[in-house]
Design an enzyme around this catalytic site. Structure first.
Site, PDB file in Angstrom:
ATOM      1  N   GLU A 168      -1.599  -9.001   2.955  1.00 32.45           N
ATOM      2  CA  GLU A 168      -1.440  -9.367   4.249  1.00 32.45           C
ATOM      3  C   GLU A 168      -2.835  -9.913   4.946  1.00 32.45           C
ATOM      4  O   GLU A 168      -2.988 -10.747   5.870  1.00 32.45           O
ATOM      5  CB  GLU A 168      -0.698  -8.557   5.454  1.00 32.45           C
ATOM      6  CG  GLU A 168      -1.217  -7.386   5.715  1.00 32.45           C
ATOM      7  CD  GLU A 168      -1.070  -5.957   4.608  1.00 32.45           C
ATOM      8  OE1 GLU A 168      -0.652  -6.488   3.487  1.00 32.45           O
ATOM      9  OE2 GLU A 168      -1.375  -5.096   5.240  1.00 32.45           O
ATOM     10  N   HIS A 207      -3.581  -4.918   0.374  1.00 28.28           N
ATOM     11  CA  HIS A 207      -2.978  -5.423   1.413  1.00 28.28           C
ATOM     12  C   HIS A 207      -2.984  -7.012   1.297  1.00 28.28           C
ATOM     13  O   HIS A 207      -4.044  -7.557   2.039  1.00 28.28           O
ATOM     14  CB  HIS A 207      -3.773  -4.841   2.831  1.00 28.28           C
ATOM     15  CG  HIS A 207      -3.418  -3.440   3.125  1.00 28.28           C
ATOM     16  ND1 HIS A 207      -2.341  -3.012   3.588  1.00 28.28           N
ATOM     17  CD2 HIS A 207      -4.121  -2.413   2.562  1.00 28.28           C
ATOM     18  CE1 HIS A 207      -2.427  -1.687   3.757  1.00 28.28           C
ATOM     19  NE2 HIS A 207      -3.409  -1.133   3.246  1.00 28.28           N
ATOM     20  N   CYS A 257       0.502  -1.250  -0.101  1.00 20.25           N
ATOM     21  CA  CYS A 257       0.171   0.092  -0.060  1.00 20.25           C
ATOM     22  C   CYS A 257       0.905   1.284  -0.036  1.00 20.25           C
ATOM     23  O   CYS A 257       1.386   1.787  -0.945  1.00 20.25           O
ATOM     24  CB  CYS A 257      -0.905  -0.118   0.997  1.00 20.25           C
ATOM     25  SG  CYS A 257      -2.428   1.171   0.780  1.00 20.25           S
TER      26      CYS A 257
END
Ligand code: GLN
Length: 548
Positions: free
Chosen positions: A527, A525, A396
């Protein structure tokens, strides 16, 4: 006062989980672990987090104070515990599964303004508790859940969460065989005494009792397991059978908690309470994963360049929890032991020589972030890893700053910047789309970023598409700024690869620099979607390159 009894035909069981003695003892992972156990018993499980504060969502809160802001598929900014639920259960949790006092009050007040209470006096009880109950029943129904775990934030005895306990009490009154209460409490072992103390928990149970609730199970958080003497004592004083006192000693990996709970037969205790039998016992994949966590021995050292250095390591771990977990999932899947090193970007601004420390690491992540502080240091770090061919993953803000670095140092645009930091830059390589400009101007900041899942079409010739193994993906977003398409021709001409694009709005989603071993950055993102049993492909690729 008119109490409205709501009809409930579904047989979903609700397990309310509350905290005793103090916060931060792992209520969220207790909920997640219990959910995992029930899932492995073959049940459909969902989990709800209730935060007692007045913010309508977690998006407006500072991560140093409240930890990472997690984002659901359907774009809600919520508490990091939802991330734990997703990681343990392995399913997506949607916006209905999160509420704050703010959300609930807002819904009731909006309804009152629309004359939907037919001229009645609108009151905290029953209208607020009804609204909480309606939301909880909705989660059970929508998810066709056998079990819904409900985590009530804060600690029993606090004024703020009383209404949610009250809702639990009322639901128990209406559907007694579908509700149970679990208290996650802390048992200190003071150094000067040298033995485990149960008194604080006794007080916590008293506080629950005064809210009209009796815990069915006590999860005993401590540095050590409870011995039989302690269990008996807790049983007598807290009015819970000794076998319903479950030890939860400190352990090195949170993923071991379901295994530990089962050593004290938590699953069977819940089955007994609801008079159920497991549909199956399917904990093999989880147990194998936990074994792998323990047996991974070769270390891979990953640096995270951040700025949230408010109160030390704890703050950091909380602010970036999904990134940390994604690193771990990927490393363990490759039989590697992850070591995470915190790097303060501001220290590079003060002393550029310190960049040399990056050489001692196997890979560097520049994660998400906001605002001006530490930005130049992050750009310096990206420049260093690009030039020194150190594996890099940008997330990001990490992508946005990698574009700024590239524009400045490869394309010769010395003034290049993101308009988030320098609104007057002559080279706004990162900037807002027109709709976001309106939000900023009108100060509509809550819940107004590009949030949640968006599609991304991959360019087949590059590393990221090879790692994903498909050409259309969907990933979660949380940002206001984007790569400025006006600058794409110059950037691409100089070799920056645009490896993924949002097809609807033609936005840059992934960039790569193919000259390096691994240099990938994403506007989204990744993750947020990494799971212990299903590590994220980009993190796996990154860790693999780092370990080489
Ligand atoms: N501050 C940047 C933006 O708003 C990046 C946000 C992030 O990293 N999540 O676009």
């Amino acid at each position: 006062m008119v109490v409205v009894f709501m009809a409930n035909s579904s047989k979903t069981k609700y397990i309310f989980v509350v905290g005793g003695v103090m916060s931060g003892i792992g209520k969220g992972v207790t909920v997640a672990s219990t959910a995992r156990i029930l899932k492995d018993y073959g049940f459909r499980v969902s989990a709800v987090k209730i935060d007692p504060y007045l913010n309508v969502d977690a998006g407006t809160m500072n991560p140093t104070e409240h930890g990472e802001v997690f984002v659901t598929e359907d774009g809600l900014e919520c508490d990091q515990d939802i991330g734990n639920y997703e990681r343990f259960i392995g399913d997506n949790i949607l916006r209905d599964n999160y509420m704050t006092s703010g959300t609930v009050y807002k819904a009731v007040i909006d309804r009152e303004r629309n004359l939907n209470y037919g001229g009645k006096c609108v009151q905290v009880i029953p209208h607020i508790t009804d609204e909480v109950e309606r939301r909880l029943l909705n989660v059970g129904r929508k998810n066709k859940a056998d079990f819904v775990l409900v985590e009530i934030g804060g600690t029993v005895g606090e004024y703020e969460n009383l209404l949610f306990l009250e809702t639990g009490r009322i639901m128990k009154l209406k559907m007694p065989d579908q509700i149970m209460f679990m208290l996650v409490s802390y048992f200190p072992i003071p150094e000067m005494v040298g033995e485990m103390k149960t008194k604080p928990t006794q007080h916590a149970v008293r506080a629950m009792n005064s809210a009209g609730i009796q815990p069915d199970i006590i999860i005993a958080r401590s540095s050590q397991p409870l011995d039989d003497i302690r269990k008996q004592k807790v049983s007598i004083f807290c009015n819970v059978s000794a076998q319903n006192v479950i030890s939860a000693p400190d352990i090195s990996s949170i993923y071991e908690i379901p295994v530990n709970f089962e050593k004290d037969h938590l699953g069977s205790r819940i089955m007994e309470k609801f008079n159920l039998k497991p549909k199956e016992k399917n904990s093999r994949s989880w147990n194998n994963f936990v074994k792998k966590v323990k047996s991974s021995s070769k270390t891979v050292r990953i640096g995270i360049v951040g700025k949230y250095f408010g109160t030390g390591d704890f703050t950091l771990a909380d602010s970036y929890i999904s990134v940390i977990e994604a690193i771990k999932h990927a490393a363990w899947s490759l039989n590697l032991k992850p070591e995470i090193v915190w790097l303060n970007s501001e220290s590079y601004e003060k002393n550029p020589k310190q960049l040399e420390e990056l050489k001692d690491l196997n890979g560097i992540i520049v994660p998400g972030g906001f605002g001006k502080r530490g930005v130049e240091g992050k750009i310096m770090a990206i420049n260093y890893v690009r030039k020194n061919n150190i594996p890099f993953l940008g997330l990001c803000y990490g992508l946005q700053l990698a574009v700024v670095e590239f524009a400045r140092n490869v394309c010769g645009m010395a003034d290049a910047h993101t308009t988030e930091v320098d609104p007057k830059t002559t080279k706004p390589v990162i900037t807002t789309m027109p709709d976001q400009l309106v939000n900023i101007k009108e100060k509509r900041m809550g819940g107004s970023m590009r949030l949640g899942a968006y599609k991304c079409k991959l360019n087949l010739n590059f590393q990221s598409s090879k790692l994903y193994g498909v050409n259309l993906i969907s990933e979660r977003h949380r940002h206001r700024y984007e790569v400025n398409n006006a600058f794409r021709p110059v950037l691409e001409k100089k070799g920056l690869v645009v490896a993924g694009i949002n097809p609807e709005r033609n936005l840059v989603e992934i960039i790569e620099w193919s000259h390096n071993k691994f240099f990938v950055a994403t506007q989204f993102h990744p993750e947020l979607k990494s799971r212990p049993l299903d590590p994220h492909p980009l993190f796996r690729g990154f860790i693999k390159a780092a370990a080489k």
